[in-house]
Write a protein that holds these residues in place. Sequence first.
Motif, PDB file in Angstrom:
ATOM      1  N   LEU A 175       0.711  -1.289   0.228  1.00 56.86           N
ATOM      2  CA  LEU A 175      -0.002  -0.095   0.348  1.00 56.86           C
ATOM      3  C   LEU A 175       0.855   1.165  -0.137  1.00 56.86           C
ATOM      4  O   LEU A 175       0.538   2.686   0.149  1.00 56.86           O
ATOM      5  CB  LEU A 175      -0.191   0.142   1.037  1.00 56.86           C
ATOM      6  N   LEU A 176       2.105   0.639   0.048  1.00 58.20           N
ATOM      7  CA  LEU A 176       2.752   2.423   0.094  1.00 58.20           C
ATOM      8  C   LEU A 176       3.257   3.419  -1.088  1.00 58.20           C
ATOM      9  O   LEU A 176       3.142   4.645  -0.935  1.00 58.20           O
ATOM     10  CB  LEU A 176       4.331   2.098   0.811  1.00 58.20           C
ATOM     11  N   VAL A 177       2.999   2.495  -2.040  1.00 59.73           N
ATOM     12  CA  VAL A 177       2.511   3.363  -3.835  1.00 59.73           C
ATOM     13  C   VAL A 177       0.953   3.973  -4.092  1.00 59.73           C
ATOM     14  O   VAL A 177       1.722   5.162  -4.088  1.00 59.73           O
ATOM     15  CB  VAL A 177       2.960   2.406  -4.651  1.00 59.73           C
ATOM     16  N   THR A 178       0.623   4.203  -2.687  1.00 63.24           N
ATOM     17  CA  THR A 178      -0.722   4.912  -2.607  1.00 63.24           C
ATOM     18  C   THR A 178      -0.446   5.942  -1.613  1.00 63.24           C
ATOM     19  O   THR A 178       0.800   5.808  -1.042  1.00 63.24           O
ATOM     20  CB  THR A 178      -1.812   4.161  -1.992  1.00 63.24           C
ATOM     21  N   HIS A 441       2.341  15.957  -2.211  1.00 59.71           N
ATOM     22  CA  HIS A 441       3.035  14.650  -3.203  1.00 59.71           C
ATOM     23  C   HIS A 441       4.952  14.866  -2.901  1.00 59.71           C
ATOM     24  O   HIS A 441       4.987  14.307  -3.245  1.00 59.71           O
ATOM     25  CB  HIS A 441       2.834  16.017  -4.359  1.00 59.71           C
ATOM     26  N   ALA A 442       4.963  16.292  -2.009  1.00 63.20           N
ATOM     27  CA  ALA A 442       6.301  16.469  -1.481  1.00 63.20           C
ATOM     28  C   ALA A 442       6.824  15.835  -0.453  1.00 63.20           C
ATOM     29  O   ALA A 442       7.766  15.059  -0.440  1.00 63.20           O
ATOM     30  CB  ALA A 442       6.253  18.198  -1.288  1.00 63.20           C
ATOM     31  N   ALA A 447       9.678  11.097   0.711  1.00 65.92           N
ATOM     32  CA  ALA A 447      10.153   9.358   1.427  1.00 65.92           C
ATOM     33  C   ALA A 447      10.935   8.726   0.539  1.00 65.92           C
ATOM     34  O   ALA A 447      11.732   7.452   1.090  1.00 65.92           O
ATOM     35  CB  ALA A 447       8.319   9.188   1.819  1.00 65.92           C
ATOM     36  N   GLY A 448      11.278   8.675  -0.664  1.00 65.09           N
ATOM     37  CA  GLY A 448      11.943   7.864  -1.208  1.00 65.09           C
ATOM     38  C   GLY A 448      11.061   6.977  -1.926  1.00 65.09           C
ATOM     39  O   GLY A 448      10.056   6.234  -2.237  1.00 65.09           O
ATOM     40  N   THR A 449      12.311   5.903  -2.517  1.00 62.34           N
ATOM     41  CA  THR A 449      11.510   4.456  -2.231  1.00 62.34           C
ATOM     42  C   THR A 449      11.409   3.590  -1.877  1.00 62.34           C
ATOM     43  O   THR A 449      12.548   3.446  -0.027  1.00 62.34           O
ATOM     44  CB  THR A 449      12.294   3.814  -4.062  1.00 62.34           C
ATOM     45  N   VAL A 450      10.277   2.380  -1.744  1.00 63.67           N
ATOM     46  CA  VAL A 450       9.978   1.857  -0.446  1.00 63.67           C
ATOM     47  C   VAL A 450      10.151   0.441  -0.550  1.00 63.67           C
ATOM     48  O   VAL A 450       9.672   0.443  -2.494  1.00 63.67           O
ATOM     49  CB  VAL A 450       8.993   2.289   0.304  1.00 63.67           C
ATOM     50  N   GLU A 451      10.676  -0.223  -0.352  1.00 65.60           N
ATOM     51  CA  GLU A 451      10.657  -1.898  -1.019  1.00 65.60           C
ATOM     52  C   GLU A 451       9.557  -2.143  -0.960  1.00 65.60           C
ATOM     53  O   GLU A 451       8.445  -2.236   0.781  1.00 65.60           O
ATOM     54  CB  GLU A 451      11.355  -2.394   0.182  1.00 65.60           C
ATOM     55  N   THR A 452       8.574  -3.122  -1.447  1.00 68.50           N
ATOM     56  CA  THR A 452       7.432  -3.781  -1.324  1.00 68.50           C
ATOM     57  C   THR A 452       7.645  -5.387  -1.892  1.00 68.50           C
ATOM     58  O   THR A 452       8.803  -5.289  -2.715  1.00 68.50           O
ATOM     59  CB  THR A 452       6.157  -3.082  -2.392  1.00 68.50           C
ATOM     60  N   ARG A 459       6.408   6.773  -3.046  1.00 69.88           N
ATOM     61  CA  ARG A 459       5.272   6.994  -2.758  1.00 69.88           C
ATOM     62  C   ARG A 459       5.154   8.368  -3.424  1.00 69.88           C
ATOM     63  O   ARG A 459       5.494   9.546  -3.639  1.00 69.88           O
ATOM     64  CB  ARG A 459       5.568   7.401  -1.694  1.00 69.88           C
ATOM     65  N   GLU A 460       3.565   8.288  -3.366  1.00 70.21           N
ATOM     66  CA  GLU A 460       3.009   9.090  -4.889  1.00 70.21           C
ATOM     67  C   GLU A 460       2.805  10.902  -3.718  1.00 70.21           C
ATOM     68  O   GLU A 460       3.579  11.238  -4.825  1.00 70.21           O
ATOM     69  CB  GLU A 460       1.403   8.610  -5.303  1.00 70.21           C
ATOM     70  N   ARG A 461       1.962  10.143  -2.726  1.00 66.46           N
ATOM     71  CA  ARG A 461       2.530  11.041  -1.475  1.00 66.46           C
ATOM     72  C   ARG A 461       2.090  10.679  -0.541  1.00 66.46           C
ATOM     73  O   ARG A 461       1.481   9.133   0.008  1.00 66.46           O
ATOM     74  CB  ARG A 461       0.416  12.211  -2.447  1.00 66.46           C
ATOM     75  N   VAL A 462       1.806  11.455   0.036  1.00 68.95           N
ATOM     76  CA  VAL A 462       2.014  10.956   2.336  1.00 68.95           C
ATOM     77  C   VAL A 462       0.813  12.123   2.784  1.00 68.95           C
ATOM     78  O   VAL A 462       1.025  13.028   2.414  1.00 68.95           O
ATOM     79  CB  VAL A 462       3.378  11.326   2.709  1.00 68.95           C
ATOM     80  N   LYS A 463      -0.749  11.382   2.893  1.00 72.18           N
ATOM     81  CA  LYS A 463      -1.543  11.966   3.106  1.00 72.18           C
ATOM     82  C   LYS A 463      -1.282  13.310   4.715  1.00 72.18           C
ATOM     83  O   LYS A 463      -0.915  12.063   5.829  1.00 72.18           O
ATOM     84  CB  LYS A 463      -3.254  11.518   3.045  1.00 72.18           C
ATOM     85  N   VAL A 464      -1.605  14.026   4.610  1.00 74.40           N
ATOM     86  CA  VAL A 464      -1.479  14.883   5.855  1.00 74.40           C
ATOM     87  C   VAL A 464      -2.879  15.289   6.335  1.00 74.40           C
ATOM     88  O   VAL A 464      -4.023  14.717   6.244  1.00 74.40           O
ATOM     89  CB  VAL A 464      -1.167  16.520   5.769  1.00 74.40           C
TER      90      VAL A 464
END
Length: 477
Positions: A175-178, A441-442, A447-452, A459-464
Amino acid sequence: MSNPAADRPLRLAIIGAGPAGVYAADILTKAEREFEVSIDLFDRYPTPYGLIRYGVAPDHPRIKGIVKALHKVLDRGDIRFLGNVNYGQDITLADIRDMYDAVIFATGAIQDADLNIPGMELDGAYGAADFVSWYDGHPDVPRTWPLNARQIAVIGNGNVALDVARMLSKHPEDLLVTEIPDNVHAGLAASPVTDVHIFGRRGPAQVKFTPLELRELSHSKDVDIVLYPEDFEFDAASDETIKTNNQAKTMVNTLTNWLIEQEDREEAEEAGTRTPASRRLHLHFLHAPVEITGNNGAVEGIRFERQELDGTGNVRGTGDIVDYDVQAVYRAIGYFGSELAEVGFDPNRGVIPNEGGRVLHDDGEKISGLYATGWIKRGPVGLIGSTKGDALETIGNLLEDRLELPAAIHPDEQAIIELLAEREVAYTTWEGWVALDAHEHALGEAAGTVETSRGPVSRERVKVVERDEMVRISQQQ
């Protein structure tokens, strides 16, 4: 009764900035007319998009397309967005009547429909809508969720049930790609779940899933789909549905193919050429919930009565009772609307009483200047296409009523801004959302790349998540 002055724009307030509200605003701006319109789109969240942001699983690929369409409408600049404004608290119906010629309520349906069986009060029995709000980073829910069950039941045969079951069974690193919030990923990563069961009351030909959502279940890595041959029952009405309804035919074919693949999988496992997945997602049909059983106030199981088709596509009980060991139960049997201040409400249907979107008095007479669209108008059924049709009908009736609308006393666009400032409402704007969107998005980029399980991804974005933080970032633009 007067009507809006001919020498100024028609002033319209829309309460709710989800798809229903945005579509209504867009349709009105594009309608053939000989007068100008001025539209303010309010939402109680600091952000637009409503259930698209806070009610849909983050791994839904087609949602991005809907968001792009809504963004395009609001980014034109002819519809003003005012977020973090709570109708009934920050502004009242009297305020709206004073500043606008008409108002459209597009507040949707965000509560869980009730499931009236014993045991719903037990610890571990949840509403799907509450869980969805948590994993979507809703600003008004706790940051943690109790994920301590190894075996889980999800009751319902609609897309929300699939979303909930998929989120519970999917390995969290995938789910980290979301845009999944960090606290949600951490919670899911700690879950000990091994088995998630989806239960439906009717047969495979009567499910309320849509084909895309059903097929998404098979995309979860290291999750086996488990089906039960005794659940594949079809009557005359089912056969007719499969022949005449392409969607039903597609879903039955998908399920039947999975059943065949399951037989091959089981043979491979017996032969030692395949290792079973670490998690299983079970699909059950012809199960009507009877009771959630518990021990010391907590869920320990769920009881069903087996059903059979009656020839018409409906079901009847067989008297056979089956029990399943589970430690959590999620009801996903539909949403239900919430009552709004100073507006009528139908407690049976969960909607604002209306006729074609025209809000009605208790005596059935229309209330001039008040309208509804979306799920608060028709109930929580239908997809985006239905929402557009709703908005078209409502706007058509509003335009027909225009010359009878009660004119606003203070129609100046600045009046509402001055009122919000006077009441110290920390409202957000479209420009603020654009800033927050870029910030999220920033965060994803940082966060860089993550292993899945499928390899490294960005990661496309990290939601606040926190409301105050969303407002702070929005107001810094």
